[in-house]
Design a protein around this motif. Structure first.
Motif, short mmCIF file in Angstrom:
data_model
loop_
_atom_site.label_atom_id
_atom_site.label_comp_id
_atom_site.label_asym_id
_atom_site.label_seq_id
_atom_site.Cartn_x
_atom_site.Cartn_y
_atom_site.Cartn_z
N LEU A 197 3.62 3.93 -7.27
CA LEU A 197 2.61 3.03 -7.84
C LEU A 197 3.03 2.48 -9.19
O LEU A 197 2.41 1.56 -9.71
CB LEU A 197 1.28 3.77 -7.99
N ALA A 198 4.10 3.07 -9.77
CA ALA A 198 4.55 2.59 -11.07
C ALA A 198 5.44 1.36 -10.93
O ALA A 198 5.83 0.76 -11.92
CB ALA A 198 5.29 3.71 -11.82
N ASN A 245 0.82 -1.22 0.00
CA ASN A 245 0.00 0.00 0.00
C ASN A 245 0.85 1.26 0.00
O ASN A 245 0.74 2.08 0.90
CB ASN A 245 -0.96 0.00 1.18
N PRO A 246 1.70 1.42 -1.04
CA PRO A 246 2.46 2.67 -1.10
C PRO A 246 1.51 3.86 -1.28
O PRO A 246 0.40 3.70 -1.77
CB PRO A 246 3.35 2.49 -2.34
N PHE A 247 1.97 5.03 -0.85
CA PHE A 247 1.18 6.24 -1.11
C PHE A 247 1.32 6.61 -2.58
O PHE A 247 2.35 6.33 -3.19
CB PHE A 247 1.70 7.39 -0.25
N PRO A 248 0.31 7.25 -3.14
CA PRO A 248 0.43 7.72 -4.53
C PRO A 248 1.35 8.94 -4.61
O PRO A 248 0.94 10.01 -5.03
CB PRO A 248 -1.01 8.04 -4.92
N SER A 307 6.51 7.76 -9.48
CA SER A 307 5.50 7.32 -8.53
C SER A 307 5.79 5.93 -7.98
O SER A 307 6.19 5.04 -8.73
CB SER A 307 4.13 7.32 -9.19
N PHE A 350 8.20 9.86 4.12
CA PHE A 350 6.94 10.22 4.79
C PHE A 350 7.07 10.21 6.32
O PHE A 350 6.72 11.19 6.98
CB PHE A 350 5.85 9.23 4.38
N ARG A 377 9.81 2.07 3.67
CA ARG A 377 9.06 3.13 4.35
C ARG A 377 8.99 2.84 5.85
O ARG A 377 9.10 3.73 6.68
CB ARG A 377 7.66 3.18 3.74
#
Ligand SMILES: Nc1ncnc2c1ncn2[C@@H]1O[C@H](COP(=O)(O)OP(=O)(O)O)[C@@H](O)[C@H]1O
Ligand SMILES: [Mg+2]
Lengths: 327, 252
Positions: B142-143, B91-94, B140, B103, B156
């Motif tokens: 998400l990529a 669940n990475p942040f966008p 990103s 973060f 993270r």
């Protein structure tokens, strides 16, 4: 890729079978229907623009761009300049947004994240009901309650404290740009709040969990995950609010004072494009006058489209930045 | 980290009963057991993510450096900073890869670019991801592929320099190659952290863990620990019939 069909499925290979499958599956017809709806919207918008353009030919030829930049509106001498109305519309709408955006986001955060369970549903419903109150009711309430009880005292306070700022020049009137902006802010607040709350509620739980598991406080989660990830949705809510503020007619007409005044003071009466059209259309007796009002409509139409496009561009850029460039 | 006499209730339903468990430093503890036996529930009590479950209740103690994390003077936020968590689905942040890792440190008030750069690089190296992403930190998160995203989530978590890392089936959404990378990574992380991993994959528990706890539901359908011990012993010489049945697949 071709694979041998089991014989029982042969019929699907026949022309009628294939057509039926294509039709039932519905991919193409569905896409065609969507495209048609999209085209229809575009056609309607273009048709409106074309009508407004065609029926404002007289003032456009007579005044050209001066229509937008001069401020004499004198039907008797056939002089038409729209500047005070353009400024009035933009000024009241922007001011309304400045007041309603932080308030709306704040209430939405409260509703989505902070309010105790038993309060969420009733408060949410109340806000949605507020969005359904007819604007004429807002106008009446503004005129008889809000202006004497809130706007006037507030105007006096602002004037005595900041009389050196042109924005708060006297004398202090009741019906004024400030009154119109505040009424507009109240009118668009429910829209912005309700849409923003829904956007907040759509944040995947995995995202808030990720923040909390890293030791975020509730406020840190809200400020660093919830709001940033909801930005494009919030912008959408703002567009809806802005659309309503720009076009709002009756409530504004009732509280703004309807005076094409070019002073900078928010405490003075003003005038908006929508109010002007509403007030004067039935009295417009000659062709140039009518067409000048239609040209006002054209300007309002174009400004609305432009602001929408700018906002959409913002949404698109923000969305692209936050949801992963290439993915 | 020690768990002492822990019970957890969803409403009136007792989901786990009287759990005792030790998580020694620099060791990997695997929790195995059939689905629904309360593995995730137990894991989430260890960093108080369970606080978010409405109408839930727990009793017992979870000691971190000898202090009960449910004590009245304890700051939950501090507990979660010291006990990191990696979830089942990445669940990475966008946000960019860099911002994902930065973060946590940013929340601690670290603003200096050089300091952040250092933390980001160290954490990504720690999560065995640096070489794959060092030239695209601005892209990103998400990529990335699923396995890379999960390692980003690990980076993270370790950017906060936790004492313990909790992982809830961290590889169950990944393909075999990505899974084996995560397993290699866990062996390396063991040098610096204590790890508790929930897994439904017994081979995985065998490959990576030092200790294994087998959980099952009791006659009241509440989860409890049937047997806990060094992984080798649990899998070669289980003391309980229930454990033996489960690991030999003769379960249920
Ligand atoms: N939020 C919840 N509310 C009520 N019951 C829950 C909740 N989460 C889990 N449970 C129940 O608690 C039991 C243990 O669930 P869980 O810890 O997720 O098991 P596992 O991770 O071992 O599969 C299950 O019976 C499940 O239905
Ligand atoms: Mg689970």
């Amino acid at each position: 890729m071709q694979s041998p069909r089991p014989s029982g499925l042969k019929s699907l290979g026949s022309t009628t079978g294939r057509f039926r499958r294509w039709w039932n599956h519905g991919d193409l017809p569905f896409r065609a229907a969507i495209a048609l709806a999209g085209i229809l919207v575009l056609v309607i918008v273009l048709a409106i623009g074309r009508e407004l353009w065609a029926h404002s030919i007289l003032p456009r030829e007579k005044f050209g761009l001066a229509f937008l930049t001069t401020s004499t509106w004198d039907p008797v001498r056939q002089q038409f300049g729209a500047l005070p109305f353009i400024i009035g519309t933009i000024e009241t709408s922007v001011l309304a947004l400045i007041m309603a955006i932080p308030a709306g986001i704040g209430v939405a955060i409260f509703l989505a994240e902070l309010a105790p369970d038993w309060l969420r549903a009733p408060l949410g419903t109340l806000i949605e009901l507020l969005a359904a109150v007819p604007s004429v009711v807002f106008g009446l309430w503004g005129l008889f309650v809000f202006i004497p009880d809130v706007v006037k005292p507030l105007g006096n306070t602002l004037h005595s404290a900041f009389s050196f700022v042109p924005l708060f020049d006297g004398p202090v009137y009741g019906p004024s740009r400030l009154a119109a902006s505040m009424i507009l802010a109240i009118m668009i607040l429910p829209t912005i709040t309700a849409v923003t709350r829904d956007v907040f509620l759509a944040l995947p739980r995995t995202q808030s969990e990720a923040a909390f598991a890293l030791g975020a406080t509730r406020w840190e989660m809200i400020a660093r995950v919830l709001v940033p990830q909801s930005l494009s949705g919030i912008l959408g809510a703002v567009i809806l609010g802005l659309g309503r503020a720009l076009g709002e007619t009756i409530a504004v007409t009732m509280v703004i004072g309807n005076n094409p005044d070019l002073s900078a003071s928010l405490l003075h009466p003003g005038y908006t494009m929508a109010s002007l059209i509403a007030n004067e259309f039935s009295e417009a007796t000659n062709e140039t006058y009518v067409q000048a009002l239609i040209e006002i409509g054209l300007v309002l139409f174009v400004i609305t489209l432009l602001l929408n496009m700018i906002a959409r561009l913002l949404v698109w850029r923000v969305a692209r930045r936050f949801t992963g460039g290439t993915a | 980290m020690q768990v002492r006499g822990l019970n957890f209730y969803y409403g009136n339903v007792r989901a786990i009963t009287d759990v005792n468990l030790d998580v020694p430093e620099h060791r990997i503890v695997a929790i195995i057991g059939p689905s629904g036996c309360g593995k995730s529930t137990l894991l989430r009590t260890l960093n108080r993510m369970s606080d978010f479950v409405r109408r839930s209740r727990m009793d017992g103690e979870v000691l971190l450096d000898g202090e009960n994390i449910y004590g009245t003077t304890v700051d939950v936020v501090d507990v979660r900073r010291r006990v990191g968590m990696v979830f089942q689905r990445p669940n990475p942040f966008p946000k960019s890869i860099y911002e994902n890792v930065a973060f946590g440190p940013r929340m601690l008030g670290i603003r200096n670019r050089g300091d952040l750069d250092g933390i980001v690089e160290r954490s990504l190296r720690g999560a065995a991801l640096w070489n794959e992403v060092c030239d695209k930190l601005k892209e990103s998160g998400l990529a990335l592929s699923g396995g890379q995203q999960q390692r980003l989530c690990i980076a993270r978590a370790i950017a906060m320099e936790p004492e313990v890392i909790l992982m809830d089936e961290p590889a169950s959404a990944l393909d075999p190659v990505a899974t084996s990378k995560i397993e290699d990574l866990m062996r390396e992380l063991r040098e610096s952290y204590s790890i508790v991993i929930v897994t439904h994959n017994m081979q995985q528990a065998m490959r990576i863990s030092d200790d294994t706890a087998f959980m099952n539901v009791n006659s009241q359908r509440s989860g409890h620990i049937v047997e806990v011990g060094p992984t080798k012993r649990i899998f070669t010489d289980p003391q309980q019939k229930e454990t033996e049945d489960y690991i030999t697949g003769r379960f249920g």
